[in-house]
Design a protein around this motif. Structure first.
Motif, PDB file in Angstrom:
ATOM      1  N   ALA A 153     -51.924  83.967 -45.743  1.00  0.00           N
ATOM      2  CA  ALA A 153     -52.584  84.370 -46.992  1.00  0.00           C
ATOM      3  C   ALA A 153     -53.229  83.182 -47.634  1.00  0.00           C
ATOM      4  O   ALA A 153     -52.692  81.930 -47.668  1.00  0.00           O
ATOM      5  N   HIS A 154     -54.445  83.368 -48.334  1.00  0.00           N
ATOM      6  CA  HIS A 154     -55.192  82.235 -48.908  1.00  0.00           C
ATOM      7  C   HIS A 154     -55.437  82.858 -50.474  1.00  0.00           C
ATOM      8  O   HIS A 154     -56.161  83.743 -50.518  1.00  0.00           O
ATOM      9  N   ARG A 155     -54.523  82.475 -51.492  1.00  0.00           N
ATOM     10  CA  ARG A 155     -54.605  83.197 -52.990  1.00  0.00           C
ATOM     11  C   ARG A 155     -54.910  82.148 -53.734  1.00  0.00           C
ATOM     12  O   ARG A 155     -54.289  80.888 -53.842  1.00  0.00           O
ATOM     13  N   ILE A 226     -57.117  87.306 -48.305  1.00  0.00           N
ATOM     14  CA  ILE A 226     -57.889  86.363 -49.127  1.00  0.00           C
ATOM     15  C   ILE A 226     -57.894  87.132 -50.535  1.00  0.00           C
ATOM     16  O   ILE A 226     -58.643  88.264 -50.513  1.00  0.00           O
ATOM     17  N   PHE A 227     -57.250  86.560 -51.492  1.00  0.00           N
ATOM     18  CA  PHE A 227     -57.190  86.976 -52.718  1.00  0.00           C
ATOM     19  C   PHE A 227     -57.446  85.868 -53.856  1.00  0.00           C
ATOM     20  O   PHE A 227     -56.496  85.096 -53.942  1.00  0.00           O
ATOM     21  N   VAL A 228     -58.791  85.781 -54.102  1.00  0.00           N
ATOM     22  CA  VAL A 228     -58.938  84.726 -55.072  1.00  0.00           C
ATOM     23  C   VAL A 228     -58.937  84.841 -56.592  1.00  0.00           C
ATOM     24  O   VAL A 228     -59.271  84.205 -57.375  1.00  0.00           O
ATOM     25  N   CYS A 238     -48.356  81.159 -44.344  1.00  0.00           N
ATOM     26  CA  CYS A 238     -48.806  81.226 -42.576  1.00  0.00           C
ATOM     27  C   CYS A 238     -47.430  81.448 -42.109  1.00  0.00           C
ATOM     28  O   CYS A 238     -46.526  80.462 -42.119  1.00  0.00           O
ATOM     29  N   GLN A 239     -47.300  82.609 -41.391  1.00  0.00           N
ATOM     30  CA  GLN A 239     -46.207  82.846 -40.613  1.00  0.00           C
ATOM     31  C   GLN A 239     -46.586  83.297 -39.286  1.00  0.00           C
ATOM     32  O   GLN A 239     -47.341  83.983 -38.978  1.00  0.00           O
TER      33      GLN A 239
END
Ligand SMILES: NC(=O)c1ccc[n+]([C@@H]2O[C@H](COP(=O)([O-])OP(=O)(O)OC[C@H]3O[C@@H](n4cnc5c(N)ncnc54)[C@H](O)[C@@H]3O)[C@@H](O)[C@H]2O)c1
Length: 336
Positions: A153-155, A226-228, A238-239
């Protein structure tokens, strides 16, 4: 030996890298600056690099006999021309991401470096130097068995108004695209994008969040959320799920408190703080290699593959969830 470095583009990150070179790292000195906005170079000279010469153009800076190696930290669309000029001059070059704004542009850099016959370019994919990712890679390589799935995930809490849907790939997920390929030592073969219902903070030109699903050549499936406009913080997850176990990226160090009947620790809110230490490590690596007239770390091929993959992900934003193939040309021997 002191590597004499010229910095092209003295905005936010150029200034910060100049500070690192002159005030934190060893073995190098900023001797030249150039920016289309001369006032910006003058400010860096005044505050950080008083001995540096200011050049009107990046090309003049690269040609200067006093410059051993080049940092390209100008706007993305201008990277290609300067990296090509540095290769033509035979000078090691650290280029912030993206290497080029098109896959064709990145390919021109790969071709020029291959023709030169020796590595000269390092791309600024700094997550490969982050202590958490380095530890995660060691665990994935040695402890959990072959990877089967990755959940990432990139938040970001928020993004500027001009941020639009494709930027979630080109500007945000580009870091996952590079670091996950490095983490798995595998190449991507396809991309799909799924859009859940748009969150309330989305707007007409930004569909947020989105989930990118990448498949690798070995059949590992990666999902990246991706939740910006997630509001609550800057959060990178990261898993990796392997044959024998699961490994997760460590959380950034944070003081835990037991207070007022709550067990808590802070979550970062500014992306600049999340990988701050890795910028020092990547630039020190560049300086070490540049002292030997070469480059190490993420290479032009990695920049090219990232560009091809980004283009596929952006295309997949328009296919209602259908897969878009990612086809890579043969990797030149220089990058094996
Ligand atoms: N690796 C990372 O995490 C990371 C973080 C921030 C920025 N970046 C990358 O670094 C680059 C710069 O970002 P920034 O945030 O410092 O932007 P910025 O706008 O603060 O600075 C860019 C500078 O480049 C100058 N410039 C523009 N065109 C030029 C040209 N043709 N020649 C010379 N100078 C020129 C601008 O005047 C400006 O001073 C971008 O490509 C960005 O994606 C990477």
């Amino acid at each position: 030996m002191t590597v004499k470095i010229g910095v092209i583009g003295t905005g936010a990150i150029g200034r910060d890298h100049a500070r690192r070179i002159n005030e934190v790292l060893g073995g190098a000195k900023v001797v030249a600056l150039s920016d289309v906005n001369r006032a910006s170079s003058e400010a860096v000279k005044k505050d950080i690099a008083p001995d540096a010469a200011i050049f009107a153009t990046g090309e003049e800076l690269i040609a200067s006999a006093d410059v051993d190696a080049v940092l390209v930290t100008s706007w993305g669309a201008t990277h290609e021309q300067y990296v090509l000029a540095a290769i033509a001059a035979g000078k090691p070059c650290f280029c912030e991401k993206p290497l080029a704004t098109t896959a064709e542009g990145a390919k021109r850099i790969v071709d020029a470096e291959v023709a030169h016959g020796k590595r000269l370019v390092q791309v600024g994919f700094m997550r490969r130097y982050d202590a958490g990712y380095v530890a995660l890679k060691k665990t994935v390589d040695t402890m959990i068995g072959a990877p089967i799935m990755v959940h990432a995930a990139h938040r970001n809490p928020t993004v500027p108004k001009q941020y639009v849907t494709p930027m979630a790939i080109h500007d945000t997920m580009i870091h996952e695209i590079d670091v996950l390929r490095w983490l798995l030592d595998d190449d991507y073969v396809s991309a799909r994008v799924l859009f859940p219902r748009a969150a309330a903070r989305s707007h007409a030109k930004l569909r947020d969040p989105q989930i990118v699903i990448l498949e690798t050549a070995r059949g590992t499936i990666i999902d990246v959320e991706i939740f910006v406009n997630c509001h609550y913080g800057y959060d990178i997850q990261c898993q990796v799920v392997g044959e024998d176990g699961i490994a997760s990226l460590p959380e950034p160090m944070a003081i835990q408190t037991r207070l007022g009947a709550k067990l808590q620790n802070d979550i970062l809110t500014d992306w600049k703080d999340r990988f701050i230490a890795s910028y020092d490590v990547e630039l020190q690596d560049f300086i070490h290699a540049a002292a030997k007239g070469t480059a190490s770390g993420p290479n032009s091929w990695d920049g090219y593959v990232a560009a091809i993959t980004s283009d596929a992900c952006v295309a997949a934003q328009e296919t209602d969830g259908a897969a878009v193939a990612i086809r890579l040309p043969a990797r030149p021997a220089l990058y094996q």
